[in-house]
Each structure stands twice: as C-alpha cells, then as structure tokens.
Design a protein around this motif. Structure first.
Motif, short mmCIF file in Angstrom:
data_model
loop_
_atom_site.label_atom_id
_atom_site.label_comp_id
_atom_site.label_asym_id
_atom_site.label_seq_id
_atom_site.Cartn_x
_atom_site.Cartn_y
_atom_site.Cartn_z
N GLU A 295 0.82 -1.21 0.00
CA GLU A 295 0.00 0.00 0.00
C GLU A 295 0.86 1.26 0.00
O GLU A 295 0.56 2.24 -0.69
N ALA A 296 1.96 1.24 0.78
CA ALA A 296 2.86 2.39 0.80
C ALA A 296 3.52 2.57 -0.56
O ALA A 296 3.69 3.70 -1.04
N GLU A 297 3.89 1.46 -1.19
CA GLU A 297 4.51 1.53 -2.51
C GLU A 297 3.53 2.11 -3.52
O GLU A 297 3.91 2.89 -4.40
N PHE A 298 2.27 1.72 -3.40
CA PHE A 298 1.24 2.24 -4.30
C PHE A 298 1.04 3.74 -4.10
O PHE A 298 0.74 4.47 -5.05
N ASP A 299 1.25 4.21 -2.88
CA ASP A 299 1.09 5.64 -2.58
C ASP A 299 2.31 6.47 -2.98
O ASP A 299 2.34 7.67 -2.74
N GLY A 300 3.30 5.84 -3.57
CA GLY A 300 4.46 6.57 -4.05
C GLY A 300 5.63 6.64 -3.08
O GLY A 300 6.61 7.35 -3.34
N VAL A 301 5.55 5.92 -1.97
CA VAL A 301 6.66 5.89 -1.02
C VAL A 301 7.81 5.07 -1.61
O VAL A 301 7.59 4.03 -2.22
N THR A 302 9.03 5.53 -1.44
CA THR A 302 10.21 4.81 -1.91
C THR A 302 11.12 4.47 -0.73
O THR A 302 11.06 5.15 0.30
N PRO A 303 11.94 3.43 -0.86
CA PRO A 303 12.88 3.12 0.22
C PRO A 303 13.80 4.29 0.55
O PRO A 303 14.13 4.52 1.72
N SER A 304 14.20 5.05 -0.47
CA SER A 304 15.08 6.20 -0.23
C SER A 304 14.38 7.25 0.62
O SER A 304 15.00 7.85 1.51
N SER A 305 13.09 7.48 0.36
CA SER A 305 12.37 8.46 1.16
C SER A 305 12.19 8.00 2.59
O SER A 305 12.19 8.82 3.52
#
Length: 323
Positions: A295-305
């Motif tokens: 869900e976080a990945e779908f929301d545009g969250v990246t490991p770098s962020s």
C-alpha cells in the motif's frame, strides 16, 4: 590496532588519485566514482540502477584499468546458464581428467549488465562468489583473487522479460546507486571528444592491485566510537518498525554501513568515523535492503524516502567523535 593519522593521509592521497583518474572518463560524476572505489576498498559490490548510455560499462572498465586489474562484462539474458558465468569442467581425453575452464567471473572488476534479465537460477550463481570470492564447480573451490568487485546494472524502465532480484541477493550488494545523465558542462566536454570512440581510450594505472588489498586492510582499522555504532543501530532498528516497511534492514546491512563509513572516512583523511559519514552513506547502503508495504509503494513511497525521513527523525550523537 587503529589507523594512524599518517596512514589516513596516505589513504586519502591514493584515493583522490584513483577518483581523479576515472573522472577523466566519467565526467562530472565524482561522487558516484567515490562510491565505486569505496565499495571496492570495502570488499563489496555495487548495484547500478540506471538508464542505458549513462556510462556503466565505462565506469567498470575505468576502475579496472586504474587499479591495474582485469575487467570482464557479462551480458545477462534469459538463456544464460550458471556455467556461462562461473566456468565449466571439460573432460580432457589426453590426460583422462576433467579440466576446469574459468568463466568471465574470474576478473578483478566484473560488469554484470542487466542482471535482472537472467533467470533466478543463473542469478544464484553469483551468490557464492559475491559472498566468499570463490566459485565451487564439481565440489572443487576456485578463488577469484583480489581485489574483486561485481558492478551489476538494472534498467529501471524496461521491465518486460525481467526477474526481480530476490532480497537475499540484493542484500549481497554493499551499495546501490545510479550514475544519471551528465550536467550541461560535462555534456559539452563529452561532445568535444566525440571523435574518439568510447572504449578506445586506455587509462594509466595509478596503483597495483596489491595496494588496493593493503588499503582494504587499513580501512578495517578505522576507529568507530560506540556512540556512532549506537546511531547506526538506531537507524537500522527504525527501518524494521517504520509503518511503510514490510521488511527492514538486516544485521548484514548494519555491518555494511559501518564498513563503508570506515572506508569513506579514510578517503577524507580521517582515522575515525563521524555521524555525518553515516548520514551521507545511509541511503546508498540501506535503501535497497528495505521491502515496502504494497500500500505504501502504491502511494508513491520509496525506500530512499523512508531512509531520508528516518535520518531526520533520529538524532545523531551531539559530540564530535575521535579516536
């Protein structure tokens, strides 16, 4: 025994010459070059996720030439077999024995181009050699020598016909970064030399491979204060409890961050690690070891962020740390 200030000065001088030599080929990318040599001197491997034509092959060849080592390139394709990488044993009728024929992995700098295009079985052929610097074929181990580094590449755009690298393999890479396109000034310098083919130039070696081995040994002796180690532990533990993360950084990742920070500190002429070293290197060392919640990945969250946010939230040690 800890590194002395004099040894740190010698280390920094050689490191600057190494970076300056490769900078003649990869214009305007000094930080990426520094990360590459930091990975090499930390006895680790580098993953480059970048677009075609950004100089990944040139970087690998230039690093190998600079340390007077051998380089090889393996183009990963779906039909590539493990033996195409490690080598095979062939029966010799004259001697009535099997003779080992080494594969392209037996080089100082190995470029694994588009590594995610090969099947998981073929990718697994790299696991042993990346971890232990040796290849086992028919029960016999063959060391690949030192120094040894794999520079693997991925294309972030074309995903058709690719296999996602498993977490266990990503964890074997010491750092992940990208070269990126050159700025305007560097592009003009590249165009001025357009009459020369990319791979025609040969760099003059700066040091022999034995010096790299000695520098790697020295880097391990850089001082890490307990408060800096505690800072690393708090960052790593925070990745495991972050709400956007499904799988956080392993202990191997924490050790990798300390190891890289030691080398980077020595490259700047210091015999001790500071919290700023940790903050600078946390993203390239830790981000590829984090698995996000879907869900976080779908929301545009990246490991770098995620790593960047944790560096803001977690306070570094206040006092200056020296040996």
């Amino acid at each position: 025994m800890s590194m002395t200030p004099e040894q740190a000065t010698w280390f920094a001088d050689i490191f600057a010459r190494l970076v300056g030599n490769v900078d003649k080929v990869l214009l305007g990318k000094s930080f990426v070059i520094k990360l590459s040599f930091t990975a090499l001197l930390s006895e680790g491997h580098l993953l480059l996720e970048d677009f075609p034509g950004t100089g990944k092959t040139s970087l690998a060849r230039a690093v190998a030439q600079t340390v007077q080592g051998a380089s090889s390139r393996i183009q990963f394709t779906p039909d590539l077999l493990p033996g195409d990488i490690t080598g095979v044993s062939i029966y010799d009728q004259k001697s009535a024995e099997f003779e080992f024929h080494p594969g392209p992995i037996f080089a100082n700098i190995v470029l694994a181009d588009e590594i995610n295009r090969a099947s998981p079985k073929t990718q697994s052929a790299l696991l042993e050699v990346m971890e232990e610097s040796r290849v086992t074929v028919d029960g016999i181990s063959h060391p690949v020598g030192a120094p040894f580094m794999v520079i693997a590449t991925q294309n972030p755009i074309e995903q058709a016909g690719t296999y996602r690298l498993p977490e266990a393999q990503l964890d074997r890479f010491l750092m992940k970064t990208s070269i990126g396109y050159p700025d305007h000034a560097a592009t003009l310098r590249i165009l001025e030399g357009s009459g020369t083919k990319v791979h025609e130039g040969t760099l003059t070696p700066i040091v022999e491979s034995g010096v790299i081995t000695e520098m790697s040994r020295l880097a391990r002796t850089v001082h890490v204060d307990p408060v800096v180690a505690d800072y690393v532990a708090r960052i790593v533990e925070a990745t495991r409890t972050a709400p956007e993360v499904r799988l956080g950084v392993s202990v191997r990742g924490a050790l990798a961050l300390v190891r890289v920070a030691k080398t980077y500190a020595a490259s700047t002429g210091r015999h001790y690690v500071t919290p700023d070293d940790i903050k600078l290197l946390a993203e390239p060392v830790l981000s590829h070891r984090i698995v996000l919640d879907p869900e976080a990945e779908f929301d545009g969250v990246t490991p770098s962020s995620v790593v960047s946010q944790l560096l803001i939230e977690i306070a570094p040690p206040a006092e200056r740390v020296t040996a």
